[in-house]
Design an enzyme around this catalytic site. Sequence first.
Site, short mmCIF file in Angstrom:
data_model
loop_
_atom_site.label_atom_id
_atom_site.label_comp_id
_atom_site.label_asym_id
_atom_site.label_seq_id
_atom_site.Cartn_x
_atom_site.Cartn_y
_atom_site.Cartn_z
N VAL A 172 46.66 63.08 7.55
CA VAL A 172 45.92 64.17 6.91
C VAL A 172 46.53 64.56 5.57
CG1 VAL A 172 45.38 66.65 7.12
CG2 VAL A 172 44.97 65.11 9.04
N GLU A 214 40.92 70.57 9.14
CA GLU A 214 40.55 69.25 8.60
C GLU A 214 39.65 68.52 9.60
OE1 GLU A 214 41.10 67.82 5.51
OE2 GLU A 214 39.60 66.61 6.52
N PHE A 215 38.61 67.87 9.07
CA PHE A 215 37.68 67.16 9.94
C PHE A 215 37.61 65.66 9.62
CE2 PHE A 215 36.28 71.56 9.51
CZ PHE A 215 36.22 71.96 10.85
N LEU A 216 38.53 65.17 8.76
CA LEU A 216 38.43 63.75 8.37
C LEU A 216 38.60 62.84 9.58
CD1 LEU A 216 41.47 62.31 8.45
CD2 LEU A 216 41.75 63.54 6.33
N ALA A 226 28.39 54.73 24.73
CA ALA A 226 29.17 54.62 25.97
C ALA A 226 30.19 53.50 25.81
CB ALA A 226 28.24 54.33 27.12
N CYS A 264 43.77 63.15 18.38
CA CYS A 264 43.18 64.49 18.29
C CYS A 264 42.43 64.98 19.53
CB CYS A 264 42.26 64.57 17.08
SG CYS A 264 43.18 64.48 15.53
#
Length: 466
Positions: free
Chosen positions: A11, A157-159, A276, A284
Amino acid sequence: MNVTVIGTGYVGTVTGACLAYLGHRVWCVDTDAAKIEKLQAGQSPIFEPGLEDLMRLCTERGLLEFTTDLTEPVRQSDVIFVAVGTPPLPSGESNLTYVEAAARSIGAVMDTSIFRVVVNKSTVPVGSGNLVGTLVREGISAAGRQNVRFGMASNPEFLREGSAIHDSLYPDRIVIGTEEPETLAVMRNLYAELGSQQFPDPSFEPRPLGTTSVPVVETTLTSAEMIKYSANAFLATKIGFANEIANICERVGADVTEVMQGIGLDSRIGTKFLNAGIGWGGSCFGKDIGSLLHTAGEYGYQASLLEASLLVNKRQRLLVIQKLQEKLFILKGRTIGLLGLSFKPNTDDLRDAPSLQIAERLIQMGARVRAYDPISMDACREQNPDLRILYCNDALSMAEHADALVLITEWPEFGMLDLRELASRMDHAVLIDGRNMFDAACAAAAGFDYTGMGRATHRTATPASK
Ligand SMILES: NC(=O)c1ccc[n+]([C@@H]2O[C@H](COP(=O)([O-])OP(=O)(O)OC[C@H]3O[C@@H](n4cnc5c(N)ncnc54)[C@H](O)[C@@H]3O)[C@@H](O)[C@H]2O)c1
């Protein structure tokens, strides 16, 4: 603006490089001297497409530096990001040791020259904004300083690893959590170009068509912290849902890929994150759900849906063992080849990777395990010296006299494998497709005894209606 990013992991390095690319002056700081030395030499310590190109561009412009000493960077910075690791403790609770150490070290060097904002970018449990603020204040007092002005914000953070540059330059949203107007003003300023997308896009990461602005969610510290955990819990649960349905599909003779396509076209559901397979991994999802469960527990709430989400994923990983047993009966002495090791394609990250658990279980059961991964074999060897895996140079050599192959990671290059050649080299051409990457009919035509996840192998004839 002047910015310090503490922590140069997946990150921190990407955040630092992207902020520098946007025109800010950035110092990336880490306590790991070897990592900093590598970064100073222009090498990324992680495999992340485009990162070294971006670093080169920014260092050439004089906007990006790497150091182990945070004193000057913090003193000169308007914004100081904490982007250190928050690994799980055995209880599921987040280990905040690194965040706490970073907060204290920021406080120890802050002076009175300017107003600064300290930002939690690490994924931290509810209340951590307050905790970091307190620790920074304590650091300031311990250093004997007074009238040092700073504000606290949460900016989760969403990376996604593997597309981190893209996700940082063209995010779906920017979340800013703070209750302080002065802090909010600084954060708005920091993200002005990103929000309005008023920057030239790099040639190696072009702006997606139609991206003209990025929504900014301005909220409280607590809600920002909850947004990050809720997003990950939802995504993990969505995959868990697809896997739950896959297991029912297998029993009733349906194909989960078609079922998910059928439900995903409903705009309320959407097609993403409904694949699936052997389930999610990585640093995470498991950690963040564990931490959210722990927080819920602290407030006397049992989050049953989240518990189930973890359980379904745990069970899903080892289904490939069951499928191998169904095909080969005996696993002792068999040679099983794993296609892919990293927890997903385009990264070398092996944290909580299903491959490790599957390899471990197979070895325990007496099988010989081989593996081929385009990127993460060195990391795997280094991080798991006791795991008796035979690492192969390519998929074809791995298939030589093997009894089964298991597709673990859907690296694009695996989609281009010559399946006929692969099958011809094996003693038993069993293919367990843990990611439903291959077309079942093509794999069968190439000579494989193919099994996917939640895909009925035979289409049942529909009785003709009269
Ligand atoms: N990896 C992801 O895809 C991702 C995505 C979103 C959010 N996050 C969150 O971001 C945070 C960082 O994750 P990561 O994957 O980058 O971690 P990482 O383990 O790759 O990197 C953390 C870095 O922090 C450094 N560090 C630790 N303590 C320090 C200190 N006191 N001072 C300076 N440096 C210090 C470590 O040496 C390491 O280089 C975590 O909270 C994680 O949950 C990660």
